[in-house]
Write an enzyme that holds these catalytic residues in place. Structure first.
Site, short mmCIF file in Angstrom:
data_model
loop_
_atom_site.label_atom_id
_atom_site.label_comp_id
_atom_site.label_asym_id
_atom_site.label_seq_id
_atom_site.Cartn_x
_atom_site.Cartn_y
_atom_site.Cartn_z
N ALA A 91 -53.27 62.12 59.58
CA ALA A 91 -54.08 61.17 58.81
C ALA A 91 -55.56 61.56 58.79
CB ALA A 91 -53.94 59.77 59.40
N CYS A 92 -55.93 62.57 59.55
CA CYS A 92 -57.33 62.99 59.70
C CYS A 92 -57.69 64.04 58.66
CB CYS A 92 -57.53 63.53 61.12
SG CYS A 92 -59.09 64.40 61.37
N SER A 93 -58.73 63.81 57.90
CA SER A 93 -59.15 64.76 56.85
C SER A 93 -59.64 66.08 57.45
CB SER A 93 -60.22 64.15 55.96
OG SER A 93 -61.38 63.87 56.70
#
Length: 119
Positions: free
Chosen positions: A8-10
């Protein structure tokens, strides 16, 4: 080479995309699903050359609940920090790349990912 990510982390997605573009051979570890234990965290911290408070995400809700911002950042408290990271892996800064030469980097920038690739 292994990269610890939260999908979920860019920043994690960017790091993986760069590794792919460069044709790097690596393994993905979704550290929230497969969290490191205390001994593994100690080993990675040694490879990083950092202390546990240096890789703690203090803005996370769990960090606020635990009150980690007020914990002393000193050698006597190191085990407390490591135990918190092992129990609450969401607090671990990401992504972390462990390079084949035994080093590691917190790969939050393109330069850090390239640094890991050069090792």
């Amino acid at each position: 080479m292994e990269i610890w990510i939260n999908p979920a982390c860019s920043k994690c997605r960017s790091a993986v995309r760069l590794l792919d573009e460069e044709g790097a051979e690596y393994t993905v570890r979704r550290y929230l699903e497969d969290p490191p234990g205390e001994d593994e965290l100690r080993a990675v911290l040694e490879r990083l050359g950092l202390e546990p408070w240096d890789i703690t995400r203090t803005q996370e809700a769990e960090a606020k609940e635990l009150g980690v911002r007020s914990w002393p950042r000193e050698a006597a408290e190191r085990d407390r920090w490591i135990a918190a990271l092992a129990k609450h892996p969401r607090l671990i800064q990401r992504p972390i790349i462990t390079a084949d030469d035994g080093s590691a980097v917190v790969a939050r920038s393109e330069d850090a990912v390239r640094d890991a690739l050069s090792r």
